[in-house]
Design a protein around this motif. Structure first.
Motif, PDB file in Angstrom:
ATOM      1  N   TYR A 181      -2.194  -3.910  -7.381  1.00  0.00           N
ATOM      2  CA  TYR A 181      -2.317  -3.026  -6.228  1.00  0.00           C
ATOM      3  C   TYR A 181      -3.375  -3.569  -5.282  1.00  0.00           C
ATOM      4  O   TYR A 181      -4.137  -4.471  -5.617  1.00  0.00           O
ATOM      5  CB  TYR A 181      -2.644  -1.583  -6.641  1.00  0.00           C
ATOM      6  CG  TYR A 181      -4.015  -1.387  -7.251  1.00  0.00           C
ATOM      7  CD1 TYR A 181      -5.135  -1.172  -6.454  1.00  0.00           C
ATOM      8  CD2 TYR A 181      -4.189  -1.401  -8.632  1.00  0.00           C
ATOM      9  CE1 TYR A 181      -6.388  -0.987  -7.009  1.00  0.00           C
ATOM     10  CE2 TYR A 181      -5.448  -1.210  -9.192  1.00  0.00           C
ATOM     11  CZ  TYR A 181      -6.533  -1.008  -8.377  1.00  0.00           C
ATOM     12  OH  TYR A 181      -7.772  -0.837  -8.923  1.00  0.00           O
ATOM     13  N   SER A 182      -3.385  -3.015  -4.098  1.00  0.00           N
ATOM     14  CA  SER A 182      -4.369  -3.395  -3.102  1.00  0.00           C
ATOM     15  C   SER A 182      -4.639  -2.171  -2.237  1.00  0.00           C
ATOM     16  O   SER A 182      -3.956  -1.163  -2.361  1.00  0.00           O
ATOM     17  CB  SER A 182      -3.840  -4.546  -2.244  1.00  0.00           C
ATOM     18  OG  SER A 182      -4.827  -4.978  -1.333  1.00  0.00           O
ATOM     19  N   TYR A 183      -5.622  -2.254  -1.382  1.00  0.00           N
ATOM     20  CA  TYR A 183      -5.845  -1.149  -0.463  1.00  0.00           C
ATOM     21  C   TYR A 183      -5.990  -1.665   0.949  1.00  0.00           C
ATOM     22  O   TYR A 183      -6.352  -2.814   1.183  1.00  0.00           O
ATOM     23  CB  TYR A 183      -7.017  -0.253  -0.872  1.00  0.00           C
ATOM     24  CG  TYR A 183      -8.339  -0.923  -1.117  1.00  0.00           C
ATOM     25  CD1 TYR A 183      -9.208  -1.189  -0.074  1.00  0.00           C
ATOM     26  CD2 TYR A 183      -8.730  -1.262  -2.400  1.00  0.00           C
ATOM     27  CE1 TYR A 183     -10.433  -1.776  -0.300  1.00  0.00           C
ATOM     28  CE2 TYR A 183      -9.961  -1.852  -2.639  1.00  0.00           C
ATOM     29  CZ  TYR A 183     -10.803  -2.109  -1.580  1.00  0.00           C
ATOM     30  OH  TYR A 183     -12.008  -2.698  -1.812  1.00  0.00           O
ATOM     31  N   LEU A 184      -5.647  -0.803   1.871  1.00  0.00           N
ATOM     32  CA  LEU A 184      -5.660  -1.118   3.296  1.00  0.00           C
ATOM     33  C   LEU A 184      -6.578  -0.145   4.018  1.00  0.00           C
ATOM     34  O   LEU A 184      -6.715   1.005   3.593  1.00  0.00           O
ATOM     35  CB  LEU A 184      -4.259  -0.925   3.890  1.00  0.00           C
ATOM     36  CG  LEU A 184      -3.093  -1.625   3.242  1.00  0.00           C
ATOM     37  CD1 LEU A 184      -1.790  -1.068   3.807  1.00  0.00           C
ATOM     38  CD2 LEU A 184      -3.183  -3.106   3.508  1.00  0.00           C
ATOM     39  N   HIS A 185      -7.118  -0.574   5.139  1.00  0.00           N
ATOM     40  CA  HIS A 185      -7.850   0.344   6.009  1.00  0.00           C
ATOM     41  C   HIS A 185      -6.786   1.066   6.823  1.00  0.00           C
ATOM     42  O   HIS A 185      -6.275   0.547   7.812  1.00  0.00           O
ATOM     43  CB  HIS A 185      -8.822  -0.432   6.902  1.00  0.00           C
ATOM     44  CG  HIS A 185      -9.589   0.444   7.820  1.00  0.00           C
ATOM     45  ND1 HIS A 185      -9.784   0.139   9.130  1.00  0.00           N
ATOM     46  CD2 HIS A 185     -10.216   1.629   7.608  1.00  0.00           C
ATOM     47  CE1 HIS A 185     -10.494   1.096   9.695  1.00  0.00           C
ATOM     48  NE2 HIS A 185     -10.760   2.011   8.788  1.00  0.00           N
ATOM     49  N   ALA A 186      -6.404   2.255   6.342  1.00  0.00           N
ATOM     50  CA  ALA A 186      -5.277   2.951   6.942  1.00  0.00           C
ATOM     51  C   ALA A 186      -5.345   4.450   6.645  1.00  0.00           C
ATOM     52  O   ALA A 186      -5.991   4.879   5.705  1.00  0.00           O
ATOM     53  CB  ALA A 186      -3.967   2.397   6.382  1.00  0.00           C
ATOM     54  N   SER A 187      -4.613   5.211   7.457  1.00  0.00           N
ATOM     55  CA  SER A 187      -4.322   6.612   7.155  1.00  0.00           C
ATOM     56  C   SER A 187      -2.906   6.627   6.624  1.00  0.00           C
ATOM     57  O   SER A 187      -2.027   5.966   7.175  1.00  0.00           O
ATOM     58  CB  SER A 187      -4.411   7.466   8.415  1.00  0.00           C
ATOM     59  OG  SER A 187      -5.742   7.542   8.861  1.00  0.00           O
ATOM     60  N   ASP A 228       9.298   9.015   1.497  1.00  0.00           N
ATOM     61  CA  ASP A 228       9.045   7.885   2.397  1.00  0.00           C
ATOM     62  C   ASP A 228       7.580   7.915   2.824  1.00  0.00           C
ATOM     63  O   ASP A 228       7.116   8.892   3.415  1.00  0.00           O
ATOM     64  CB  ASP A 228       9.938   7.959   3.645  1.00  0.00           C
ATOM     65  CG  ASP A 228      11.402   7.758   3.321  1.00  0.00           C
ATOM     66  OD1 ASP A 228      11.690   6.957   2.414  1.00  0.00           O
ATOM     67  OD2 ASP A 228      12.249   8.397   3.977  1.00  0.00           O
ATOM     68  N   GLY A 229       6.863   6.855   2.516  1.00  0.00           N
ATOM     69  CA  GLY A 229       5.451   6.781   2.861  1.00  0.00           C
ATOM     70  C   GLY A 229       5.211   5.923   4.082  1.00  0.00           C
ATOM     71  O   GLY A 229       5.943   4.961   4.339  1.00  0.00           O
ATOM     72  N   ILE A 230       4.200   6.281   4.840  1.00  0.00           N
ATOM     73  CA  ILE A 230       3.809   5.517   6.025  1.00  0.00           C
ATOM     74  C   ILE A 230       2.304   5.302   5.966  1.00  0.00           C
ATOM     75  O   ILE A 230       1.545   6.219   5.624  1.00  0.00           O
ATOM     76  CB  ILE A 230       4.181   6.264   7.324  1.00  0.00           C
ATOM     77  CG1 ILE A 230       5.702   6.340   7.449  1.00  0.00           C
ATOM     78  CG2 ILE A 230       3.558   5.593   8.535  1.00  0.00           C
ATOM     79  CD1 ILE A 230       6.179   7.046   8.690  1.00  0.00           C
ATOM     80  N   ALA A 231       1.885   4.101   6.294  1.00  0.00           N
ATOM     81  CA  ALA A 231       0.457   3.784   6.413  1.00  0.00           C
ATOM     82  C   ALA A 231       0.205   3.305   7.836  1.00  0.00           C
ATOM     83  O   ALA A 231       0.823   2.341   8.285  1.00  0.00           O
ATOM     84  CB  ALA A 231       0.053   2.710   5.411  1.00  0.00           C
ATOM     85  N   LEU A 232      -0.661   4.006   8.549  1.00  0.00           N
ATOM     86  CA  LEU A 232      -1.062   3.581   9.888  1.00  0.00           C
ATOM     87  C   LEU A 232      -2.252   2.646   9.735  1.00  0.00           C
ATOM     88  O   LEU A 232      -3.329   3.060   9.315  1.00  0.00           O
ATOM     89  CB  LEU A 232      -1.440   4.782  10.748  1.00  0.00           C
ATOM     90  CG  LEU A 232      -0.346   5.811  11.007  1.00  0.00           C
ATOM     91  CD1 LEU A 232      -0.897   6.973  11.821  1.00  0.00           C
ATOM     92  CD2 LEU A 232       0.824   5.170  11.727  1.00  0.00           C
ATOM     93  N   ILE A 233      -2.040   1.384  10.054  1.00  0.00           N
ATOM     94  CA  ILE A 233      -3.056   0.351   9.868  1.00  0.00           C
ATOM     95  C   ILE A 233      -3.607  -0.040  11.235  1.00  0.00           C
ATOM     96  O   ILE A 233      -2.837  -0.389  12.128  1.00  0.00           O
ATOM     97  CB  ILE A 233      -2.443  -0.884   9.178  1.00  0.00           C
ATOM     98  CG1 ILE A 233      -1.766  -0.472   7.879  1.00  0.00           C
ATOM     99  CG2 ILE A 233      -3.501  -1.945   8.946  1.00  0.00           C
ATOM    100  CD1 ILE A 233      -0.844  -1.533   7.315  1.00  0.00           C
ATOM    101  N   ALA A 234      -4.907   0.034  11.404  1.00  0.00           N
ATOM    102  CA  ALA A 234      -5.514  -0.343  12.682  1.00  0.00           C
ATOM    103  C   ALA A 234      -7.020  -0.439  12.523  1.00  0.00           C
ATOM    104  O   ALA A 234      -7.583  -0.040  11.513  1.00  0.00           O
ATOM    105  CB  ALA A 234      -5.169   0.683  13.759  1.00  0.00           C
ATOM    106  N   TRP A 235      -7.672  -0.980  13.555  1.00  0.00           N
ATOM    107  CA  TRP A 235      -9.128  -1.047  13.594  1.00  0.00           C
ATOM    108  C   TRP A 235      -9.708   0.346  13.666  1.00  0.00           C
ATOM    109  O   TRP A 235      -9.037   1.306  14.044  1.00  0.00           O
ATOM    110  CB  TRP A 235      -9.586  -1.843  14.813  1.00  0.00           C
ATOM    111  CG  TRP A 235      -9.240  -3.293  14.746  1.00  0.00           C
ATOM    112  CD1 TRP A 235      -8.245  -3.918  15.447  1.00  0.00           C
ATOM    113  CD2 TRP A 235      -9.845  -4.292  13.943  1.00  0.00           C
ATOM    114  NE1 TRP A 235      -8.206  -5.238  15.122  1.00  0.00           N
ATOM    115  CE2 TRP A 235      -9.179  -5.509  14.202  1.00  0.00           C
ATOM    116  CE3 TRP A 235     -10.879  -4.286  13.022  1.00  0.00           C
ATOM    117  CZ2 TRP A 235      -9.522  -6.693  13.583  1.00  0.00           C
ATOM    118  CZ3 TRP A 235     -11.226  -5.476  12.415  1.00  0.00           C
ATOM    119  CH2 TRP A 235     -10.553  -6.656  12.700  1.00  0.00           C
TER     120      TRP A 235
END
Length: 177
Positions: free
Chosen positions: A128-134, A141-148
């Motif tokens: 697994y990994s993690y992202l800077h996201a909401s 259905d999953g969504i990850a909003l990835i941004a600064w």
């Protein structure tokens, strides 16, 4: 966490809410020391020393060595925090806006730079990994909003959760497999 001194005590204080189980293998071991082990022969990649089975890097105020183990990583952290010149009290506010001593600043650098990176390596070993996201989901259905930072990930996620029936999963960090 092994070691003594102001720096390691600040790291312990930051980690006091973490619960450590004893049944699972240890993924990350940290030794805060006044001297790092010598790497007998190494190659340089920028400022990173790469040895036969370890590497040494520098992140902000922290120098550390990472040695792989069977279940994770053993990390040696240089605990000598450079002292800065004392600043008179009235001027201190302009020198360090949050009034932190050098050990506190080094602990923050360690946790957000070194510790975050190494937990990412452990996660990758486990799939697994993690992202800077909401992140949020609806009907599987999953969504990850990835941004600064500051772009509006949280605001967008909250609007979808509040007004459109999506289910909240996480804010700031999203774990993916």
């Amino acid at each position: 966490l092994r070691g003594v001194g102001g720096f390691v005590e600040q790291v312990r204080a930051e980690c006091r809410r973490l619960e450590i189980g004893t049944a699972a293998p240890i993924d990350l071991e940290f030794d805060f020391c006044s001297e790092l082990p010598v790497i007998p022969s190494y190659s340089l990649a920028g400022t990173i020393r790469i040895g036969e089975c370890c590497y040494e890097a520098h992140c902000a105020r922290v120098t550390y060595q990472v040695h792989p183990t069977e279940s994770g990583f053993h990390v040696y952290v240089l605990s000598d925090v450079p002292r800065r010149r004392p600043v008179p009290n009235p001027i201190r506010r302009f020198h360090d806006w949050n009034f932190q001593v050098p050990e506190e600043n080094a602990a923050k650098d360690f946790l957000y730079g070194v510790f975050g990176y190494l937990t990412q390596l452990v996660g990758m070993r486990r799939g697994y990994s993690y992202l800077h996201a909401s992140s949020f989901e609806r009907q599987g259905d999953g969504i990850a909003l990835i941004a600064w930072r500051g772009i509006g990930k949280t605001a967008a996620m909250l609007k979808l959760v509040d007004e459109h029936g999506w289910k909240y999963l996480s804010d700031d960090l999203a774990i993916i497999g």
